[in-house]
Write an enzyme that holds these catalytic residues in place. Structure first.
Site, mmCIF file in Angstrom:
data_model
loop_
_atom_site.group_PDB
_atom_site.id
_atom_site.type_symbol
_atom_site.label_atom_id
_atom_site.label_comp_id
_atom_site.label_asym_id
_atom_site.label_seq_id
_atom_site.Cartn_x
_atom_site.Cartn_y
_atom_site.Cartn_z
ATOM 1 N NE ARG A 172 -6.671 0.746 11.670
ATOM 2 C CZ ARG A 172 -5.459 0.692 11.120
ATOM 3 N NH1 ARG A 172 -4.670 1.739 11.150
ATOM 4 N NH2 ARG A 172 -5.017 -0.415 10.552
ATOM 5 C CE LYS B 78 -0.774 -0.078 4.943
ATOM 6 N NZ LYS B 78 -1.617 0.442 5.981
ATOM 7 C CE1 TYR C 44 11.035 31.921 4.165
ATOM 8 C CE2 TYR C 44 11.469 29.591 3.733
ATOM 9 C CZ TYR C 44 11.158 30.873 3.271
ATOM 10 O OH TYR C 44 10.973 31.088 1.943
ATOM 11 C CG MET D 120 8.412 24.019 -1.035
ATOM 12 S SD MET D 120 7.482 25.076 -2.134
ATOM 13 C CE MET D 120 6.161 25.624 -1.082
#
Ligand SMILES: Cc1ncc(COP(=O)(O)O)c(C=O)c1O
Length: 361
Positions: free
Chosen positions: A130, A35, A254, A302
């Protein structure tokens, strides 16, 4: 002119890790869990490297279809089963094995006719809360599946919530055994990587479902992948694209969260959170520059992150940097960033070029 970042997938490492899983699984068969694009490694690439598995477990129908279109005719387990009545004829047509975990799915099965027989997994909620049938409806589910003319073999399944942790598997295993005692002869599938490695005798059943270990990461905090004999299947690497010399008191990135305590040199690396590197990785998260260990400095942005190269020999523009993989375990980087290797691997961004290494480990 591509950025220097790339993910290298080591296919022989995938095959090696599967062999480790097979050793623990003994006579049990293996669903290789593919998956999330095979935990970021590429669905078809991983399926090819893991072709010695007995079957593949996926989540999305499109993934199952890609496997079938690639000529794979092994069993395919749909880990969340189906979602709409119209999914059922497709499951049957492509010979997929759905996990059936709720009453709504049983109702759909009653409404839709499809040709042929499909095997199914009946998922029991043994405590994770779940997916899965509970004490209230597990017998109803079993009876419905057994009586259904379109359902072939039914395998009993559960999933452990804490196989890697303090809780272990004992309570869930006991409850699963109690709940399924009336259908004792059915095959079973219980173990993820942690259960398979830690409690093989209790949990291997007939089919095991390893995921993370196939990709060379450890499911445990207390044992490294190396201790388990696993090899990293993905290396995320890049290069230094700029160098800055800082004076004491100068800041980086940043938010200016990192302040140089003394004169230092930093390398700016072409890798950021848009590539899948965790933005929340704090200063000091380990990284290899030219094969030597150092740490990140300042916030990850980023497209870039910064690393301390003050004490690294031969660190210039173009010097190779390993973010995780060979020589630096993804588990360790993930831990420094307060997360798990699962998340880092799955988050590899589509913009990162992937190179496959097909030989050597
Ligand atoms: C039902 C099920 N089985 C097996 C696995 C594989 O787990 P792991 O990657 O921890 O081995 C998963 C993954 O979350 C899962 O959801």
């Amino acid at each position: 002119m591509p950025r220097p970042i790339r993910a290298t997938i080591h296919s022989p490492a995938l095959a090696h890790n599967l062999a480790v899983a097979q050793k623990h699984a003994g006579a049990a068969k293996i669903w290789a869990v593919l998956k999330a694009n095979a935990y970021g490694h590429g669905l078809l690439r991983a399926a090819e490297a893991l072709k010695a598995a007995d079957g593949f477990a996926v989540l999305d129908f499109v993934d199952a279809l890609k496997l079938r279109s690639a000529g794979i005719d092994k069993p395919i387990l749909m880990l969340e089963g189906f979602f709409k009545p119209e999914d059922l004829p497709l499951l049957s047509r492509y010979n997929l094995t759905p996990v059936i975990h709720n009453v709504a799915q049983l109702e759909m099965l009653e409404k839709v006719t499809f040709v042929g027989k499909m095997d199914a997994y009946l998922k029991v909620n043994s405590g994770m809360n779940r997916l899965g049938f509970t004490v209230d409806n597990v017998r109803l589910a079993w009876n419905a599946l057994e009586a259904h003319p379109g359902i072939g073999e039914v395998t009993l399944m559960t999933h452990f919530a804490d196989a890697d942790g303090e809780g272990g598997v004992t309570a869930q295993l006991q409850w699963f055994n109690e709940l399924t005692q009336p259908f004792d002869t059915a095959p079973r599938s219980l173990a993820n990587s942690a259960a398979l490695l830690r409690f093989p005798d209790e949990t291997r059943g007939d089919w095991v479902r390893p995921g993370i270990m196939l990709y060379g990461c450890s499911p445990f905090l207390f044992k490294t992948a190396e201790d388990i004999g696993l090899k990293p299947a993905m290396t995320l690497s890049s290069e230094i694209v700029a160098v800055q010399n800082l004076q004491a008191g100068e800041r980086v990135g940043y938010g200016m969260t990192y302040e140089a305590a003394q004169e230092m040199t930093i390398g700016v690396v072409a890798c950021g959170y848009a590539d899948g590197y965790p933005r929340h990785a704090p200063s000091g998260t380990p990284v290899l520059v030219n094969g030597q260990r150092t740490g990140t400095v300042g916030r990850v942005s980023m497209d870039m992150l910064c690393v301390d190269i003050s004490n690294i020999e031969e660190a210039y523009i173009g010097t190779p940097v390993t973010l995780w993989g060979e020589g630096l375990s993804c588990d360790e980087v993930a831990r420094a960033a307060g997360t798990l290797s699962y998340q880092l691997l799955c988050a590899l961004a589509p913009r990162v070029p992937v190179v496959e290494v097909a030989a050597g480990v």
